[in-house]
Design a protein around this motif. Structure first.
Motif: not given
Length: 664
Positions: A398, A405, A408-409, A434-436, A443, A612, A615
């Motif tokens: 992360n 970012d 994952f982004d 994880q995403l930011r 999203l 997730v 998205q």
């Protein structure tokens, strides 16, 4: 000037005269000879070309023939051939003899006409006879020319042609080792000369691959020889693509070559690292100056970065074994060699880094844009490297780059391939990426979802046709039973176990195919609804099951009416090929058996990642369908063994002896 004189002068220069009356066939004759300029007669050319001394002596007089000089035309009229006659490319008879390697004829022509300056005559390319002999590799002819030039005091070894090449350049370019020996033994000076392209004879000898020529130049010329090549390269730059023996010879002669760079800043070690020949890399590391490893090209790349970009992990291991601190070198973008390997999808290099404890600290290093190797691997769409970094390297998943970012982004924009996207998301989720931090209502779903839906619509029509064909085949098999029918209309093999398994499998093929057709038609009609892709996935699974049922039913049908060893072995070969095809399909889809632990971790971690699911809505369902595909594939091998077991049991029952009646 008179037109007639102008036409004759054009003929002497090799051009056709404007007046057709003066074309060669119409020229006035003088005995059996004709009026010519300085064009070489065919008879003389052929005699010299063949090296016929007797014919040449007949055609050329001992002394230069008395000539009729016409000041207006420049034409010579004589009864015999003239030594100064030229070919179309302005070559003399000595040029022709040298090019063909007639050393005795060369010596004779020189002694007969030494006052004509034949040794220094040039043709249209400014080649001397020595150039012609050296280019063709006639070392004996070259030796004769060098001897007679020494006798008369002419310096022809340093003469250059139109391209700036000396005779040594030409001999080296064509790899004529014996000719090079003759030339450098006569004079070492030409070995230091460069042609118009700035290339030395030694560089050309290396390019030709002639180790003999290279040894000769550096042994006999020593410090006088130049190693220069095009674009500021030296001979060692070229030698790394030839052989390790040639590299050893050059490094033994001049070790400083390893430290020189070309116009792009690349050293020979850069070249060797890109080629991946471990023996050559070792030779340069062993003989070159200590700072060679740390040199960077104009882009900031070291030899270590170059090897990483090409995936030569053994070269990297060798360089790091020689200079461990080189691992810290950064390129122009601030990236390590692991960044370069991740960007170019070189999994072997990343795997080397994850297994070396000394390199673990570089796995989380950030470049000038704040990207870690994990960022670059995700952006490149390399699932294998992502999994290696997360599982073996234990990297932090992360880390934010300069744009805020996480790795994952970058998955959403890394690839348009659906299954590659699924593999990336599975690997990232499985290891806690994880995403930011961002608002859940903002999203953005994966951009390729519309393309996937369009692909589903286009594929549904073809799959519906396939399912219909399976239904038709299964129906036909149901009414044309193996073994036929008896007089009572019943199947003759109705009591056979294998025949019963055929009926069950054929029924399963019909049922699953019909349901698949229904789901495909529904999915096509409701293509814009949220459940259309679910019906497509279910239809795909049923269609695969119907194919499995049909294959097993075909096997059962054959075994129920015929049992031979060749049939048994034939089935084994067929189903082995099918199993290999299934494994290849699963690998192509991105879920291999070696990643089952990742799939397991994904299911346990996926419950926590609701963002997730928003998205990437297709990921979890796709993983489940792939697992079902793998599970269904095992039915083939299981069913294959089960049908053979039933067949053996049926045969044992049919050949068992009847009990004898009891006697009282």
């Amino acid at each position: 000037m008179d037109p007639q004189q102008q036409s004759i002068i054009q003929l002497a220069a090799g051009a056709s005269p404007a007046n057709p009356a003066l074309w060669p066939m119409q020229l006035p004759q003088c005995g059996h000879e004709r009026l010519v300029g300085n064009n070489m007669r065919p008879s003389l050319y052929l005699a010299v070309f063949k090296g016929s001394m007797a014919e040449v002596e007949k055609l050329l007089p001992q002394q230069h023939a008395a000539a009729l000089d016409c000041e207006a035309t420049g034409i010579v009229m004589h009864g015999q051939c003239d030594i100064l006659e030229l070919t179309a490319e302005r070559s003399t008879a000595l040029h022709v003899a040298a090019e063909q390697g007639h050393d005795e004829l060369i010596r004779e022509l020189y002694h007969r006409f030494r006052d004509q300056g034949l040794l220094s005559r040039r043709n249209s390319a400014l080649d001397s006879p020595l150039h012609c002999a050296a280019r063709a590799g006639h070392d004996r002819a070259v030796n004769v020319l060098v001897e007679v030039a020494r006798d008369c005091g002419e310096n022809i070894l340093g003469c250059k042609n139109e391209a700036g090449d000396t005779a040594l350049h030409l001999a080296a370019r064509h790899g004529h080792g014996a000719t090079v020996e003759v030339l450098v033994s006569a004079a070492a000076g030409p070995a230091a000369e460069l042609n118009n392209a700035g290339v030395s004879p030694l560089y050309l000898a290396v390019i030709s691959g002639s180790l003999r020529a290279v040894r000769t130049i550096i042994t006999k010329c020593k410090d006088d020889a130049s190693s220069a090549g095009p674009n500021s390269q030296n001979a060692l730059h070229a030698a790394v693509f030839q052989s390790s023996e040639m590299v050893d010879v050059l490094l033994g002669w001049r070790p400083a070559l390893a430290d020189q760079v070309d116009s792009s800043g690349s050293s020979p070690l850069h070249f060797a690292s890109s080629d991946g020949d471990l023996s050559i890399v070792r030779a340069i590391l062993r003989a070159g100056p200590p700072g060679t490893v740390y040199k960077k090209d104009s882009s900031g790349l070291s030899a270590l970065h170059v090897a990483a970009r090409m995936g030569h992990h053994r070269v990297i291991k060798e360089i790091l074994g020689s200079c461990p601190e080189a691992a810290d070198l950064r390129d122009g973008d601030g990236g390590t060699f692991i960044h370069a390997a991740a960007r170019e999808k070189r999994s072997s290099v990343v795997s080397l880094a994850t297994k070396d404890p000394m390199l673990r600290g570089l796995l989380d290093a950030q470049d000038s844009d704040g990207n870690t190797p994990l960022h670059l691997a995700v952006a490149a769409g390399s699932t294998g490297i992502v999994e290696d970094l997360l599982h073996e390297g234990k990297v932090r998943a992360n880390v934010l780059n300069n744009d805020g970012d996480t790795a994952f982004d970058l998955a959403a924009g890394s690839t348009t391939s659906f299954f590659n996207m699924v593999s990336l998301v599975v690997a990232l989720v499985a290891y806690g990426a994880q995403l930011r931090p961002q608002r859940q209502d903002q999203l953005k779903q994966w951009g390729g979802r519309d393309k996937v839906r369009k692909g589903i619509q286009n594929t549904s029509d073809s799959l519906a046709v396939v399912a219909g064909l399976i239904v038709a085949a299964a129906f036909a098999a149901g009414f044309n039973l193996p073994g036929g029918y008896g007089d009572n209309g019943k199947a003759n093999l109705r009591g056979d176990l294998v025949f019963k398994s055929f009926l069950v499998l054929n029924t399963g093929a019909v049922t699953t195919s019909v349901v698949a057709v229904i789901l495909l038609v529904y999915g096509k009609a409701a293509s814009h609804s949220a459940g259309s892709w679910k019906s497509f996935a279910a239809a795909l699974q049923l269609l695969w099951m119907s194919l499995v049922f049909m294959m097993l039913a075909f096997q059962a049908a054959l075994l129920s009416v015929a049992t031979t060893k060749s049939l048994t072995y034939g089935f084994q070969v067929v189903y082995t090929c099918i199993l290999v095809l299934q494994v290849w399909i699963v690998k192509w889809l991105g879920v291999t058996l070696t990643r089952l632990h990742t799939i397991w971790r994904f299911h346990s971690q996926g419950r926590k990642h609701f963002d997730v699911k928003r998205q990437y809505p297709f990921v979890k369902a796709t993983v489940l369908n792939l697992q079902l595909f793998i599970a269904t594939s095992f039915l083939i091998s299981i069913g294959f063994q089960a049908i053979f077991g039933l067949n053996r049991r049926s045969m044992d029952t049919s050949i068992a002896p009847s009990p004898s009646p009891l006697c009282f």
